[in-house]
Design an enzyme around this catalytic site. Sequence first.
Site, PDB file in Angstrom:
ATOM      1  N   HIS A   1       3.112  17.422  11.424  1.00 16.91           N
ATOM      2  CA  HIS A   1       2.215  18.117  10.507  1.00 16.91           C
ATOM      3  C   HIS A   1       0.804  18.325  11.040  1.00 16.91           C
ATOM      4  CE1 HIS A   1       0.620  19.505   6.717  1.00 16.91           C
ATOM      5  NE2 HIS A   1      -0.280  18.541   6.707  1.00 16.91           N
TER       6      HIS A   1
ATOM      7  N   ASP B   1      -2.959  23.024   6.607  1.00 15.74           N
ATOM      8  CA  ASP B   1      -2.692  22.224   5.411  1.00 15.74           C
ATOM      9  C   ASP B   1      -3.395  22.886   4.217  1.00 15.74           C
ATOM     10  OD1 ASP B   1      -1.648  19.320   4.549  1.00 15.74           O
ATOM     11  OD2 ASP B   1      -3.669  19.520   3.733  1.00 15.74           O
TER      12      ASP B   1
END
Length: 327
Positions: free
Chosen positions: A303, A108
Amino acid sequence: MSPLAPPMPEPTFAQINGIRMAYYEAGPRVGTPIVLCHGFPEFSYSWRWQVAALAAAGRWVIAPDQRGYGLTERPDAVEAYDMEHLTGDLVGLLDHLGVEKAVFCGHDWGGLVVWQMPLMHPARVAGVVGLNTPFLPRMPVDPITAFRHAYGEDMYIVHFQKPGVADAQLAADVEKTMRYFMRKPAGQQAAFTSGKDQRPSLALQDGLARYEPAADDSQLLTADELKVFVETFQRTGFTGGINWYRNFVRNWERGEHLPVRVDGVPCLMIMAEHDVVLPPSLADRMNDQISDLEKVLVKDSGHWTQQEKPEQVNAILIDWLGRRFPN
């Protein structure tokens, strides 16, 4: 029943780059260390599975709480969270540990940071691993202008530019916030749709306002894991992490003269099949921009890949490190 998460090592503290930084270290101090850089809204605990597995494989592993997060200090100035500070913290950590070079692995926002390391501090980088986050060349216009034009004022990164607004919303009910973010792929997909027509949306703050935790069956974390995240962000708030987003324009401006390619270091890109935020397609052009690149796809992951599919991520990392950086 979900397996019991391994405990993190005890934190160590050091004065680094003007702040008191906490980091977690495991494994033998031999060979090239791997530094694990978390994203938002996470902190070093998001790497708990990798810290344990890498150390057990004989790897020297270091997971810092980056500035604004966890047990590390949170400066007041927004500019204290620009890319020069974020990469400078990692250089300072190496200096503190007496290390010349490390492999930097980032997920991320941590991925954005580690891809900047070979551009800004090439002498300190042995290798780079992007987890979900690909190498992204500098945009032709500043990112916030581009995001506003493409998605409007409600796009979450544009929304994050408003002082104090998102900070207060996320902190109002930290457990709800963390449950909203930390979901399996179906829940993550739901977070990026809006209204009754289920149109794609990047207005995460609107999704959070509508979110009903009691009706959610897509939770990723166990109750104990969720408690760690909730108690940490109840103490720290979210402003430090959001301030990273508030430096998009500053980073873009100050990065004008940086290299546009990553050359001379081994790189690994780990993609997640069902990542709504950072889909594998974003990595399609990376072979044109990186001279030494391997790419691996983790199937059925959203994610939060290192937490969703820890065994697969651990196996990929250990295999690649063994081939490219044998101790």
